[in-house]
Motif scaffolding. Structure first.
Motif, PDB file in Angstrom:
ATOM      1  N   SER A 150       0.889  -1.395   0.052  1.00  0.00           N
ATOM      2  CA  SER A 150      -0.072   0.024   0.251  1.00  0.00           C
ATOM      3  C   SER A 150       0.806   1.199  -0.109  1.00  0.00           C
ATOM      4  CB  SER A 150      -0.753   0.138   1.281  1.00  0.00           C
ATOM      5  OG  SER A 150      -1.408  -1.259   1.268  1.00  0.00           O
ATOM      6  N   THR A 151       0.485   2.111  -0.412  1.00  0.00           N
ATOM      7  CA  THR A 151       1.058   3.549  -0.716  1.00  0.00           C
ATOM      8  C   THR A 151      -0.001   4.763  -0.941  1.00  0.00           C
ATOM      9  OG1 THR A 151       2.822   4.965  -1.922  1.00  0.00           O
ATOM     10  CG2 THR A 151       1.414   3.291  -3.289  1.00  0.00           C
ATOM     11  N   GLY A 152       0.461   5.674  -0.238  1.00  0.00           N
ATOM     12  CA  GLY A 152      -0.154   7.096  -0.319  1.00  0.00           C
ATOM     13  C   GLY A 152       0.250   7.667  -1.644  1.00  0.00           C
ATOM     14  N   THR A 153       0.427   9.098  -1.670  1.00  0.00           N
ATOM     15  CA  THR A 153       0.636   9.608  -3.229  1.00  0.00           C
ATOM     16  C   THR A 153       1.612  10.841  -2.762  1.00  0.00           C
ATOM     17  OG1 THR A 153      -1.401  11.166  -2.856  1.00  0.00           O
ATOM     18  CG2 THR A 153      -1.675   9.160  -4.038  1.00  0.00           C
ATOM     19  N   SER A 154       2.342  11.034  -1.722  1.00  0.00           N
ATOM     20  CA  SER A 154       3.227  11.889  -1.722  1.00  0.00           C
ATOM     21  C   SER A 154       4.388  11.510  -2.288  1.00  0.00           C
ATOM     22  CB  SER A 154       3.488  12.103  -0.240  1.00  0.00           C
ATOM     23  OG  SER A 154       4.300  11.088   0.553  1.00  0.00           O
ATOM     24  N   GLU A 155       5.435  12.313  -2.528  1.00  0.00           N
ATOM     25  CA  GLU A 155       6.860  12.229  -2.979  1.00  0.00           C
ATOM     26  C   GLU A 155       7.542  10.945  -2.239  1.00  0.00           C
ATOM     27  OE1 GLU A 155       9.488  11.855  -5.736  1.00  0.00           O
ATOM     28  OE2 GLU A 155       7.785  12.778  -5.972  1.00  0.00           O
ATOM     29  N   ARG A 156       7.042  11.125  -0.820  1.00  0.00           N
ATOM     30  CA  ARG A 156       8.069  10.332   0.184  1.00  0.00           C
ATOM     31  C   ARG A 156       7.262   8.631  -0.088  1.00  0.00           C
ATOM     32  NH1 ARG A 156       7.327  11.572   5.972  1.00  0.00           N
ATOM     33  NH2 ARG A 156       7.819   9.339   6.533  1.00  0.00           N
ATOM     34  N   ASP A 157       6.219   8.874  -0.113  1.00  0.00           N
ATOM     35  CA  ASP A 157       5.276   7.644  -0.321  1.00  0.00           C
ATOM     36  C   ASP A 157       5.879   6.789  -1.713  1.00  0.00           C
ATOM     37  OD1 ASP A 157       3.464   7.719   1.874  1.00  0.00           O
ATOM     38  OD2 ASP A 157       2.240   8.963   0.541  1.00  0.00           O
ATOM     39  N   PHE A 158       6.225   7.555  -2.883  1.00  0.00           N
ATOM     40  CA  PHE A 158       6.642   7.247  -3.994  1.00  0.00           C
ATOM     41  C   PHE A 158       7.947   6.437  -3.587  1.00  0.00           C
ATOM     42  CE2 PHE A 158       8.708   7.313  -8.097  1.00  0.00           C
ATOM     43  CZ  PHE A 158       7.690   6.366  -8.969  1.00  0.00           C
ATOM     44  N   GLN A 159       8.768   7.145  -3.026  1.00  0.00           N
ATOM     45  CA  GLN A 159      10.225   6.713  -2.631  1.00  0.00           C
ATOM     46  C   GLN A 159      10.196   5.489  -2.136  1.00  0.00           C
ATOM     47  OE1 GLN A 159      13.305   7.410  -3.676  1.00  0.00           O
ATOM     48  NE2 GLN A 159      12.561   9.028  -4.986  1.00  0.00           N
ATOM     49  N   LYS A 160       9.348   5.640  -1.127  1.00  0.00           N
ATOM     50  CA  LYS A 160       9.211   4.348  -0.116  1.00  0.00           C
ATOM     51  C   LYS A 160       8.986   2.980  -1.190  1.00  0.00           C
ATOM     52  CE  LYS A 160       7.380   2.458   4.317  1.00  0.00           C
ATOM     53  NZ  LYS A 160       6.718   2.689   5.207  1.00  0.00           N
ATOM     54  N   LEU A 161       7.836   3.278  -1.844  1.00  0.00           N
ATOM     55  CA  LEU A 161       7.354   2.247  -2.554  1.00  0.00           C
ATOM     56  C   LEU A 161       8.234   1.564  -3.478  1.00  0.00           C
ATOM     57  CD1 LEU A 161       4.638   0.621  -4.030  1.00  0.00           C
ATOM     58  CD2 LEU A 161       4.390   2.559  -5.491  1.00  0.00           C
ATOM     59  N   THR A 162       9.005   2.514  -4.257  1.00  0.00           N
ATOM     60  CA  THR A 162      10.290   2.097  -4.951  1.00  0.00           C
ATOM     61  C   THR A 162      11.237   1.381  -4.231  1.00  0.00           C
ATOM     62  OG1 THR A 162       9.810   4.290  -6.062  1.00  0.00           O
ATOM     63  CG2 THR A 162      11.977   2.890  -6.673  1.00  0.00           C
ATOM     64  N   GLU A 163      11.466   1.712  -3.131  1.00  0.00           N
ATOM     65  CA  GLU A 163      12.546   0.954  -2.337  1.00  0.00           C
ATOM     66  C   GLU A 163      11.960  -0.343  -1.997  1.00  0.00           C
ATOM     67  OE1 GLU A 163      14.454   2.872   0.877  1.00  0.00           O
ATOM     68  OE2 GLU A 163      14.057   4.933  -0.016  1.00  0.00           O
ATOM     69  N   ILE A 164      10.673  -0.645  -1.654  1.00  0.00           N
ATOM     70  CA  ILE A 164      10.102  -1.820  -1.371  1.00  0.00           C
ATOM     71  C   ILE A 164       9.949  -2.738  -2.396  1.00  0.00           C
ATOM     72  CG2 ILE A 164       7.910  -3.164  -0.496  1.00  0.00           C
ATOM     73  CD1 ILE A 164       7.334  -0.511   1.179  1.00  0.00           C
ATOM     74  N   LEU A 165       9.753  -2.261  -3.623  1.00  0.00           N
ATOM     75  CA  LEU A 165       9.638  -3.101  -4.783  1.00  0.00           C
ATOM     76  C   LEU A 165      10.931  -3.283  -5.349  1.00  0.00           C
ATOM     77  CD1 LEU A 165       6.628  -1.248  -6.866  1.00  0.00           C
ATOM     78  CD2 LEU A 165       6.688  -3.433  -5.431  1.00  0.00           C
ATOM     79  N   GLN A 166      11.956  -2.699  -4.960  1.00  0.00           N
ATOM     80  CA  GLN A 166      13.313  -3.205  -5.536  1.00  0.00           C
ATOM     81  C   GLN A 166      13.777  -4.384  -4.610  1.00  0.00           C
ATOM     82  OE1 GLN A 166      15.202   0.800  -5.043  1.00  0.00           O
ATOM     83  NE2 GLN A 166      14.978   1.057  -7.287  1.00  0.00           N
ATOM     84  N   LEU A 167      13.101  -4.507  -3.603  1.00  0.00           N
ATOM     85  CA  LEU A 167      13.473  -5.757  -2.585  1.00  0.00           C
ATOM     86  C   LEU A 167      12.993  -7.092  -2.884  1.00  0.00           C
ATOM     87  CD1 LEU A 167      12.748  -4.146   0.961  1.00  0.00           C
ATOM     88  CD2 LEU A 167      14.970  -4.455   0.041  1.00  0.00           C
ATOM     89  N   SER A 168      12.055  -7.094  -4.016  1.00  0.00           N
ATOM     90  CA  SER A 168      11.823  -8.310  -4.556  1.00  0.00           C
ATOM     91  C   SER A 168      10.877  -8.035  -5.829  1.00  0.00           C
ATOM     92  CB  SER A 168      10.649  -9.055  -3.361  1.00  0.00           C
ATOM     93  OG  SER A 168      10.326 -10.206  -4.247  1.00  0.00           O
ATOM     94  N   SER A 169      11.345  -8.862  -6.700  1.00  0.00           N
ATOM     95  CA  SER A 169      10.451  -8.837  -7.983  1.00  0.00           C
ATOM     96  C   SER A 169       9.383  -9.533  -8.011  1.00  0.00           C
ATOM     97  CB  SER A 169      11.397  -9.363  -9.187  1.00  0.00           C
ATOM     98  OG  SER A 169      11.709 -10.634  -8.964  1.00  0.00           O
ATOM     99  N   HIS A 170       9.099 -10.352  -7.006  1.00  0.00           N
ATOM    100  CA  HIS A 170       7.716 -11.138  -6.986  1.00  0.00           C
ATOM    101  C   HIS A 170       6.558 -10.546  -6.191  1.00  0.00           C
ATOM    102  CE1 HIS A 170      10.088 -14.468  -8.380  1.00  0.00           C
ATOM    103  NE2 HIS A 170      10.901 -14.701  -7.205  1.00  0.00           N
TER     104      HIS A 170
END
Ligand code: 5GP
Length: 345
Positions: A102-122
């Protein structure tokens, strides 16, 4: 000022009309569904029920438990990157098939989402979630996430009308989350006077989404297994549950004892409790739009989810749907003024 006069319905306004059927046991009913999503092209197979991304429902422990039932969990957005990393270390591909970030829509949320998705391609699913999905900002954020993560299944919401469902799908959402105001710990309708009866929202939004090859999640307002079935019958592809899955071992939240009985705190994600925990208090420009309740502790979530899925299977047998996919086609709702007999409470 305009008034729309056609009546909008909630779950408690209808019942299913039973239909002749060749099914003689609920064990014959198939609840799993197969979807290929519009933009990502990604395929998914599972039972389309989702634990809500609330911090006392959408926990890692909940995901581990519900994946055993092929049920999805939208992990709440308050876990740190380090907590995600340690969860992902032990999570296999099968488990991640049933997990949404889950993510909100701020720039910080986007950064965090990106970091989480980089942890696993699955990780397949991203859930972009804000209370008022009518904001132009959400549309732009969906476009940005679609451009950056073209292979992810993107869910966006919350909205309640077909026009906005279409806009979000055209912006890149595969799935639109539907529901404003029906939630068990939601006070939006009393605080703002805004809302839409949930069954009508599902029927109208489902129609709009399906016309474009998109999907919807009916989010909020299910008080029992029958309501979950009604959401599917009305055309929801997925149904999201908060309150029904709260108060369990896997939900998170502290267990408190009162007069020898165990309880768990459950609160809305925009309640004063949540804002105090994550934002340092309720900002003075906004009102809390969620409440805090004390639920009786309910043990393991396995029994509860089996009970809910058993109820939906049973609905399917009453209307002759061998598969959940057929339920909407087999549904005739009758409008009613009574639900259950409450003489014994
Ligand atoms: P439930 O299944 O408990 O009836 O509804 C769960 C849904 O309520 C969540 O998925 C979310 O959309 C909504 N929700 C959660 N917390 C809040 C809140 O604090 N305020 C409002 N307005 N809705 C909430």
């Amino acid at each position: 000022m305009r008034i729309e006069n056609d009546l909008k319905l909630g779950f408690s306004d209808v019942l299913f009309r039973p239909k002749r059927s060749t099914l003689n046991s609920r064990s014959q009913v198939e609840l799993t569904r197969d979807f290929t999503f519009k933009h990502s092209g990604s395929q998914w197979s599972g039972v389309p029920v989702i634990a809500a991304n609330m911090d006392s429902v959408g926990s890692f422990a909940m995901a581990q438990a519900l994946a055993e039932h092929q049920v999805m969990t939208a992990i709440h957005k308050h876990y740190s990157i380090a907590e995600w990393a340690s969860f992902l270390e032990s999570a296999d591909e099968k488990l991640l098939n049933y997990v949404m970030v889950s993510t909100g829509t701020s720039e910080r949320d986007f950064q965090k989402l990106t970091e989480i998705l980089q942890l696993s391609s699955h990780i397949k699913f991203v859930c972009i979630d804000i209370a008022n999905g009518y904001s132009e900002h959400l549309v732009e954020f969906v476009q940005k996430v679609r451009e950056t993560f073209s292979d992810k299944v993107i869910t966006a919401g919350n909205v309640v009308t077909g026009d906005m469902v279409e806009e979000l799908i055209l912006a890149g959402a595969d799935i639109v989350k539907v529901g404003i105001g029906p939630g068990s710990v939601c006070t939006t309708r009393v605080k703002t006077g805004v809302g839409y009866p949930q069954l009508s929202a599902i029927i109208e939004c489902g129609d709009a989404a399906h016309g474009l090859g998109g999907r919807i999640i009916g989010d909020g307002g299910c008080t029992c297994a029958g309501d979950v079935a009604k959401a599917f019958g009305g055309g929801a592809d997925f149904v999201m549950l908060g309150g029904l899955l709260a108060g369990h071992d896997q939900s998170g939240g502290d267990i408190v004892e009162k007069n020898g009985q165990k309880f768990v705190h459950f609160y809305g994600m925009s309640s004063a409790s949540a804002m105090k925990k994550y934002a340092g208090g309720v900002a003075n420009y906004r009102a809390a739009e969620g409440k805090t309740v004390l639920l009786p502790y309910r043990g393991s979530v396995h029994n509860t989810i089996e009970d809910i899925l058993g109820g939906v299977r049973s609905t399917c047998t009453y209307v002759g749907a061998a598969k959940l996919k057929e339920l909407t086609k087999r549904t005739t709702f009758i409008r009613v003024q009574e639900q259950e007999n409450t003489i014994f409470g």
